[in-house]
Design a protein around this motif. Structure first.
Motif, PDB file in Angstrom:
ATOM      1  N   ASP A  77       0.818  -1.216   0.000  1.00  0.00           N
ATOM      2  CA  ASP A  77       0.000   0.000   0.000  1.00  0.00           C
ATOM      3  C   ASP A  77       0.851   1.264   0.000  1.00  0.00           C
ATOM      4  O   ASP A  77       0.473   2.279  -0.579  1.00  0.00           O
ATOM      5  CB  ASP A  77      -0.888   0.036   1.262  1.00  0.00           C
ATOM      6  CG  ASP A  77      -1.952  -1.045   1.215  1.00  0.00           C
ATOM      7  OD1 ASP A  77      -2.320  -1.474   0.092  1.00  0.00           O
ATOM      8  OD2 ASP A  77      -2.428  -1.460   2.295  1.00  0.00           O
ATOM      9  N   THR A  78       1.991   1.197   0.666  1.00  0.00           N
ATOM     10  CA  THR A  78       2.821   2.394   0.858  1.00  0.00           C
ATOM     11  C   THR A  78       3.139   3.129  -0.450  1.00  0.00           C
ATOM     12  O   THR A  78       3.017   4.352  -0.503  1.00  0.00           O
ATOM     13  CB  THR A  78       4.142   2.010   1.574  1.00  0.00           C
ATOM     14  OG1 THR A  78       3.812   1.282   2.751  1.00  0.00           O
ATOM     15  CG2 THR A  78       4.977   3.222   1.923  1.00  0.00           C
ATOM     16  N   PRO A  79       3.561   2.410  -1.516  1.00  0.00           N
ATOM     17  CA  PRO A  79       4.064   3.146  -2.680  1.00  0.00           C
ATOM     18  C   PRO A  79       3.011   3.596  -3.700  1.00  0.00           C
ATOM     19  O   PRO A  79       3.385   4.121  -4.746  1.00  0.00           O
ATOM     20  CB  PRO A  79       5.015   2.128  -3.325  1.00  0.00           C
ATOM     21  CG  PRO A  79       4.433   0.818  -2.993  1.00  0.00           C
ATOM     22  CD  PRO A  79       3.766   0.966  -1.663  1.00  0.00           C
ATOM     23  N   LEU A 134      10.622  -5.920  -6.686  1.00  0.00           N
ATOM     24  CA  LEU A 134      11.344  -6.258  -5.448  1.00  0.00           C
ATOM     25  C   LEU A 134      11.054  -7.669  -4.956  1.00  0.00           C
ATOM     26  O   LEU A 134      11.957  -8.390  -4.511  1.00  0.00           O
ATOM     27  CB  LEU A 134      10.939  -5.240  -4.369  1.00  0.00           C
ATOM     28  CG  LEU A 134      11.446  -5.458  -2.954  1.00  0.00           C
ATOM     29  CD1 LEU A 134      12.963  -5.293  -2.883  1.00  0.00           C
ATOM     30  CD2 LEU A 134      10.778  -4.469  -1.985  1.00  0.00           C
ATOM     31  N   ASP A 135       9.779  -8.047  -4.998  1.00  0.00           N
ATOM     32  CA  ASP A 135       9.408  -9.321  -4.371  1.00  0.00           C
ATOM     33  C   ASP A 135       8.062  -9.810  -4.906  1.00  0.00           C
ATOM     34  O   ASP A 135       7.376  -9.091  -5.644  1.00  0.00           O
ATOM     35  CB  ASP A 135       9.381  -9.181  -2.839  1.00  0.00           C
ATOM     36  CG  ASP A 135       8.434  -8.092  -2.345  1.00  0.00           C
ATOM     37  OD1 ASP A 135       7.777  -7.429  -3.172  1.00  0.00           O
ATOM     38  OD2 ASP A 135       8.353  -7.893  -1.122  1.00  0.00           O
ATOM     39  N   GLU A 136       7.724 -11.025  -4.544  1.00  0.00           N
ATOM     40  CA  GLU A 136       6.437 -11.599  -4.968  1.00  0.00           C
ATOM     41  C   GLU A 136       6.044 -12.733  -4.038  1.00  0.00           C
ATOM     42  O   GLU A 136       6.903 -13.364  -3.407  1.00  0.00           O
ATOM     43  CB  GLU A 136       6.550 -12.103  -6.417  1.00  0.00           C
ATOM     44  CG  GLU A 136       5.264 -12.604  -7.041  1.00  0.00           C
ATOM     45  CD  GLU A 136       4.123 -11.580  -7.011  1.00  0.00           C
ATOM     46  OE1 GLU A 136       3.510 -11.411  -5.932  1.00  0.00           O
ATOM     47  OE2 GLU A 136       3.850 -10.966  -8.053  1.00  0.00           O
ATOM     48  N   LYS A 188      -4.934  -8.264   3.778  1.00  0.00           N
ATOM     49  CA  LYS A 188      -5.395  -6.960   3.282  1.00  0.00           C
ATOM     50  C   LYS A 188      -5.236  -6.851   1.760  1.00  0.00           C
ATOM     51  O   LYS A 188      -5.881  -6.049   1.118  1.00  0.00           O
ATOM     52  CB  LYS A 188      -4.695  -5.803   4.000  1.00  0.00           C
ATOM     53  CG  LYS A 188      -3.242  -5.570   3.606  1.00  0.00           C
ATOM     54  CD  LYS A 188      -2.676  -4.314   4.256  1.00  0.00           C
ATOM     55  CE  LYS A 188      -1.195  -4.164   3.942  1.00  0.00           C
ATOM     56  NZ  LYS A 188      -0.683  -2.844   4.241  1.00  0.00           N
ATOM     57  N   TYR A 189      -4.348  -7.664   1.182  1.00  0.00           N
ATOM     58  CA  TYR A 189      -4.138  -7.583  -0.265  1.00  0.00           C
ATOM     59  C   TYR A 189      -5.101  -8.491  -1.040  1.00  0.00           C
ATOM     60  O   TYR A 189      -5.523  -8.151  -2.118  1.00  0.00           O
ATOM     61  CB  TYR A 189      -2.706  -7.988  -0.642  1.00  0.00           C
ATOM     62  CG  TYR A 189      -1.632  -7.225   0.078  1.00  0.00           C
ATOM     63  CD1 TYR A 189      -1.497  -5.851  -0.096  1.00  0.00           C
ATOM     64  CD2 TYR A 189      -0.744  -7.867   0.932  1.00  0.00           C
ATOM     65  CE1 TYR A 189      -0.502  -5.146   0.563  1.00  0.00           C
ATOM     66  CE2 TYR A 189       0.257  -7.175   1.588  1.00  0.00           C
ATOM     67  CZ  TYR A 189       0.366  -5.813   1.405  1.00  0.00           C
ATOM     68  OH  TYR A 189       1.351  -5.115   2.048  1.00  0.00           O
ATOM     69  N   PHE A 190      -5.379  -9.661  -0.492  1.00  0.00           N
ATOM     70  CA  PHE A 190      -6.238 -10.591  -1.263  1.00  0.00           C
ATOM     71  C   PHE A 190      -7.187 -11.431  -0.418  1.00  0.00           C
ATOM     72  O   PHE A 190      -7.641 -12.484  -0.866  1.00  0.00           O
ATOM     73  CB  PHE A 190      -5.406 -11.485  -2.196  1.00  0.00           C
ATOM     74  CG  PHE A 190      -4.040 -11.859  -1.666  1.00  0.00           C
ATOM     75  CD1 PHE A 190      -3.893 -12.768  -0.640  1.00  0.00           C
ATOM     76  CD2 PHE A 190      -2.905 -11.298  -2.219  1.00  0.00           C
ATOM     77  CE1 PHE A 190      -2.639 -13.116  -0.170  1.00  0.00           C
ATOM     78  CE2 PHE A 190      -1.634 -11.630  -1.757  1.00  0.00           C
ATOM     79  CZ  PHE A 190      -1.508 -12.546  -0.721  1.00  0.00           C
ATOM     80  N   HIS A 225       0.515   3.171  12.339  1.00  0.00           N
ATOM     81  CA  HIS A 225       0.815   1.752  12.571  1.00  0.00           C
ATOM     82  C   HIS A 225       2.257   1.392  12.234  1.00  0.00           C
ATOM     83  O   HIS A 225       2.746   0.338  12.635  1.00  0.00           O
ATOM     84  CB  HIS A 225      -0.175   0.861  11.791  1.00  0.00           C
ATOM     85  CG  HIS A 225      -0.090   1.019  10.302  1.00  0.00           C
ATOM     86  ND1 HIS A 225      -0.287   2.223   9.659  1.00  0.00           N
ATOM     87  CD2 HIS A 225       0.188   0.118   9.328  1.00  0.00           C
ATOM     88  CE1 HIS A 225      -0.144   2.055   8.351  1.00  0.00           C
ATOM     89  NE2 HIS A 225       0.142   0.784   8.132  1.00  0.00           N
ATOM     90  N   LYS A 226       2.947   2.271  11.498  1.00  0.00           N
ATOM     91  CA  LYS A 226       4.342   1.991  11.131  1.00  0.00           C
ATOM     92  C   LYS A 226       5.333   2.670  12.091  1.00  0.00           C
ATOM     93  O   LYS A 226       6.537   2.440  12.003  1.00  0.00           O
ATOM     94  CB  LYS A 226       4.617   2.467   9.696  1.00  0.00           C
ATOM     95  CG  LYS A 226       3.894   1.676   8.603  1.00  0.00           C
ATOM     96  CD  LYS A 226       4.497   0.320   8.378  1.00  0.00           C
ATOM     97  CE  LYS A 226       3.743  -0.560   7.411  1.00  0.00           C
ATOM     98  NZ  LYS A 226       3.899  -0.193   6.013  1.00  0.00           N
ATOM     99  N   ALA A 227       4.833   3.533  12.995  1.00  0.00           N
ATOM    100  CA  ALA A 227       5.728   4.354  13.826  1.00  0.00           C
ATOM    101  C   ALA A 227       6.661   3.504  14.694  1.00  0.00           C
ATOM    102  O   ALA A 227       7.871   3.753  14.745  1.00  0.00           O
ATOM    103  CB  ALA A 227       4.911   5.310  14.685  1.00  0.00           C
TER     104      ALA A 227
END
Ligand code: GLP
Length: 238
Positions: free
Chosen positions: A38-40, A66-68, A167-169, A200-202
């Motif tokens: 979600d970040t980018p 980057l990844d999968e 959250k993605y799928f 939530h990332k802090a």
């Protein structure tokens, strides 16, 4: 390390895009790498807008994902490849000189891993690696305990990652492994941009940037990178 705290998500996204833009202006044939997640999303929007407006020239640049998730391919909604396809490759009116999107659905995942290493090796080193951070401190799928010098590899997903992935799928897919650029390849990049937004990332961001440098918090290994940009919104930086 440069820590840049932006007012909000859009400012964070635009700032990260500016850093990539500057890099490509100096090194037009660089290999660049962006994350999924979600970040980018806003960063991708800013990047695509700038390329389509002729402000960034990607005609000589190379792109690698980057990844999968192992078992998921570009057509699977929620996969990193799908994210790259929908938010980067399709809306771009121009093409990179070369593009490598990791195929998590490849019938031979070891060969796929080797192809990822091969693609990066062809261009020597990543010019700019843009990263998000997972709630357990992973970057890409370099989970806790990752070897700092690693190349591309296949890894068992950490319990936190397996919770967050819904959250993605949702329940449609339940991958147990990831395929990722290794920490060694990320740390070798000329420039690393770590983005984080949201309260939530802090906590994990603080641990990664100001805690001990340890493979148990993979993002903390970035503290040793000579050219690290940490670009956040206000809520992630508190
Ligand atoms: C995901 C991906 C990473 C991503 C990170 C953060 O699982 N493996 O590449 O950067 O976790 O994701 P998000 O931006 O959705 O918080």
């Amino acid at each position: 390390m440069k820590i840049i705290v932006c007012n909000d998500y859009d400012a964070m996204s635009n700032h990260a895009c500016e850093v990539v833009k500057e890099h490509l202006a100096k090194f037009p044939d660089a290999l660049i790498s962006f994350p999924g997640g979600d970040t980018p999303l806003g960063f991708f929007r800013a990047f695509v807008k700038a390329v389509n407006a002729g402000e960034i020239d990607i005609s000589c640049a190379k792109y690698v994902s980057l990844d999968e998730w192992v078992g998921l391919g570009i057509e699977d909604e929620g996969s990193c490849g799908h994210f790259n396809d929908v938010n980067l490759l399709k809306p771009l009116k121009k093409s990179f000189a070369k593009t490598h999107i990791i195929d998590g659905k490849a019938s031979d995942i070891i060969t796929e891993r080797d192809k990822l290493d091969g693609f990066i090796e062809t261009y020597g080193v990543i010019g700019v690696s843009v990263l998000g951070i997972g709630l357990n401190g992973h970057v890409g799928f370099n989970e806790e305990g990752t070897a700092p010098g690693s190349n591309a590899h296949i890894i068992d997903l950490a319990p936190t990652t397996r919770q967050v992935m819904k959250k993605y799928f949702g329940d449609k897919f339940s991958p147990t492994q990831g395929i990722t650029q290794g920490m060694g390849q990320i740390l070798a990049a000329h420039k690393v941009i770590l983005m984080a937004n949201g309260a939530h990332k802090a906590e994990i961001l603080k641990k990664a940037l100001h805690g001990s440098v340890t493979p148990e918090v993979p993002a903390s290994l970035l503290q040793n990178h000579p050219n690290l940009y940490v670009i956040t919104d206000k809520t992630a930086s508190t």
